[in-house]
Design an enzyme around this catalytic site. Structure first.
Site, short mmCIF file in Angstrom:
data_model
loop_
_atom_site.label_atom_id
_atom_site.label_comp_id
_atom_site.label_asym_id
_atom_site.label_seq_id
_atom_site.Cartn_x
_atom_site.Cartn_y
_atom_site.Cartn_z
N ASP A 493 33.53 34.69 36.96
CA ASP A 493 34.44 35.55 36.20
C ASP A 493 34.81 34.82 34.93
OD1 ASP A 493 37.47 36.53 35.59
OD2 ASP A 493 36.30 38.11 36.53
N GLU A 536 33.99 41.79 33.66
CA GLU A 536 33.48 40.48 33.24
C GLU A 536 33.04 39.63 34.42
OE1 GLU A 536 36.51 41.56 32.98
OE2 GLU A 536 38.04 40.05 33.42
#
Length: 620
Positions: A493, A536
């Site tokens: 992430d 993301e």
């Protein structure tokens, strides 16, 4: 030598002698077959039992590495307190279900915990924080009795495990042997006859254990039924020889009549008739020969009708090409059908490479090499004329036609060739029809492949999308369970990604995602499966990779992301980003599932976030 004598000799050489040889060989092999089965069973059992032993050693190695990294044990070793070390070693062994653990420390001596019958140990070197050796650890996760029972179920043989002293320490026999068994050969145990084999394996303290595998020895002599079969075979051979001598006397004249009729038929005289007197097989053969002549004459009349029906069938096949979705399969059918339809000796198809004018051969059938020059000339002429073109090079005639999309764009070329005979107008027309239909089918196939690729690909990053990732994980998890392979997984992430979007805009954020995806793809092996998990967050499935391998992979990717210098879209300067990683893995033993592996990697990822970001954390 007369024909009848030659026939008799051939009968003896080709029939009787082989039957005798087969009978003798079969009689000999019958006595050895059971022995061979027992030996084959033992050989297979030894490979399976040895593989099972190595598998337990691998599990022992994993358990030993886990104990070696046990925090309480490390603290006890540094303290030098023997009772504390003993207690910590026992607790660490229980946490990994170790059967027996033996630890030797340079400073505190030897420690031995667990059951004494542990086998298949693995050795692990113990080091301190400075990577200096402080001792070694041997761990076993299976006992001799458990291994013997499992090996017996796997191999179907009886299993005896002998300890370093030579006596048995575990056995699946009802009457366990009281003495050390021989290495190989035959043995009698508990009133039963066995054949046995075995292998040596490492044990604790440098001593060896021996695994013996025993299979029932049921070899017997030749049965009375086998002797009866031999007697029947001898009688049959005598009768066959007598019959051959009798029949050979009448063969010569009948064969001569058939030979003469065959010569007339070869000259095209279908009115020939073979005499059919008598009721034997030669009379039936003569009757069938006469029927064949009449049938050939009738078939000549039907050939033209068959050709017309063939053309109709080819047209119907052509109509199905526009609906095909496999481009290479369509081209193979087109080339083969075109060759059959026009009677060509060779054919091939080529497609345009990208947007360039170059064509690349995709399919080749028949003697393409012998007609390559003629087909190349026809293809060049077809490209220039943008229509079907026939050329001749020496004795070879070639016909080529462009493959067009519905818009008229040329996708490729299909060509056929043959020797000594030009193509007729009807053949050219049929060939053009097939080529036109094939062009539409190729366009449909390309569109279908594009749609399939888009359905599983994330448009922004070019990675697999979430749905494809779930399918890959399910497939790889099933493969890991079936073949007992590890399966690693990392999840990452981007740190503070929302701040990037808020500060520089979403176009800058999209650039960041694309560059990170590029690093992920370049760092992955061909068998790895990188995907955009959502937002993301990204993930990579790592087949045949354990937890340590997944961690090392994640660290490489993390460092490459940290080293990125991303240009700012709306001004000078560059942007640096970091990412947090979670690494997890399963052993492939069926104890975990896809969702559990994903949850473990995700939990490790968020521990990395909470502990400061820009780091990799292993799953617990």
């Amino acid at each position: 030598m007369s024909f009848r004598n030659r026939l008799s000799i051939f009968f003896v050489v080709l029939v009787i002698l082989p039957m005798i040889v087969v009978a003798v060989v079969g009689f000999v092999l019958a006595g050895d077959s059971q022995q061979g089965k027992v030996n084959a069973q033992l050989s297979t059992a030894q490979r399976s039992a040895s593989g099972l032993f190595r598998e337990f050693q691998g599990r022992s190695d994993a358990a030993g590495r886990s104990i070696a990294h046990n925090g309480p044990l490390a603290m006890a070793i540094r303290s030098g307190d023997r009772p504390a070390i003993q207690a910590a070693l026992e607790a660490a062994g229980r946490s990994v279900r170790a059967r027996r653990s033996v630890m030797r420390l340079n400073s505190a001596g030897r420690f031995d915990v667990g059951a004494g019958d542990g086998i298949a140990p693995a050795r692990t070197r113990l080091v301190d924080a400075s990577k200096l050796s402080v001792g070694e650890l041997m761990v076993s996760v299976v006992g001799a009795a458990d291994y013997a029972r499992l090996a017996s179920r796997v191999t179907g043989a009886e299993v005896v495990v002998e300890g370093p002293g030579g006596g048995p320490i575990a056995s699946t026999l009802v009457d366990a042997p009281a003495r050390q068994l021989p290495a190989r050969g035959a043995v009698r145990v508990g009133g039963r006859d066995f054949r046995l084999t075995g292998f040596d394996a490492p044990g604790f303290d440098g001593r060896r254990v021996v695994v013996r595998l025993l299979a029932d020895d049921d070899v017997q002599g030749v049965s009375a039924s086998a002797l009866e079969v031999v007697a029947i075979l001898v009688i049959a051979l005598i009768l066959a020889f007598a019959f051959a001598l009798t029949v050979s006397r009448s063969l010569h004249a009948q064969i001569e009549r058939l030979l003469e009729a065959a010569k007339k038929l070869a000259r095209g005289d279908f009115s020939v008739a073979v005499p059919t007197e008598g009721n034997d097989e030669f009379a039936a053969l003569g009757s069938q020969f006469n029927s064949m002549a009449r049938e050939l004459e009738r078939r000549l009349e039907e050939l033209q009708l068959e050709r017309a029906r063939l053309r109709g069938a080819i047209r119907r096949v052509g109509e199905t090409f526009a609906e095909g979705l496999d481009r290479d399969a369509v081209l193979r059918i087109v080339v083969q059908t075109a060759m059959d339809g026009v009677g060509a000796d060779a054919g091939r198809a080529a497609l345009r490479v990208g947007l360039s004018a170059r064509f690349e051969e995709v399919v080749s059938q028949g003697d393409a090499g012998g007609h390559r020059e003629a087909m190349s000339a026809a293809e060049a002429a077809a490209v220039d004329a943008e229509a079907a073109t026939e050329t001749r090079v020496g004795a070879a005639h070639a016909l080529s036609h462009p493959l067009r999309a519905e818009s008229g764009r040329v996708l490729g070329l299909v060509s056929v060739a043959r020797r000594d005979e030009a193509f007729t107008d009807a053949e050219s027309e049929l060939f053009s029809y097939l080529a036109n239909r094939a062009g539409l089918s190729i366009e449909n196939a390309d569109l279908h492949q594009t749609v399939r690729r888009q359905a599983v690909t994330d448009e922004l990053t070019g990675l697999f999308n979430h749905r494809r990732f779930q399918e890959v994980m399910a497939t790889e998890m099933e493969r890991a369970k079936r073949f007992h392979h590890e399966l690693g997984l990392i999840m990452l992430d981007l740190d503070n990604f929302k701040r990037v979007n808020d500060t520089y805009g979403h176009m800058q954020g999209d650039l960041v995602l694309r560059e990170v995806a590029r690093v992920l793809k370049e760092s992955s092996r061909e068998v790895d499966e990188p995907a955009r998990y959502g937002g993301e967050e990204m993930a990579v499935a790592l087949p045949q990779t354990d937890l340590d391998g997944a961690y090392q992979f994640a660290e490489r990717v993390r460092q490459r992301i940290e080293a990125l210098e991303l240009p700012l879209i709306d001004g000078p300067g560059s942007l640096h980003v970091t990412a947090s990683f979670g690494a997890a893995a399963v052993e492939g033993d069926g104890a975990a599932d896809k969702d559990a592996l994903v949850a473990a990697a995700d939990a490790a990822l968020y521990r990395a976030k909470r502990s400061g970001k820009n780091r990799t954390v292993r799953a617990e």
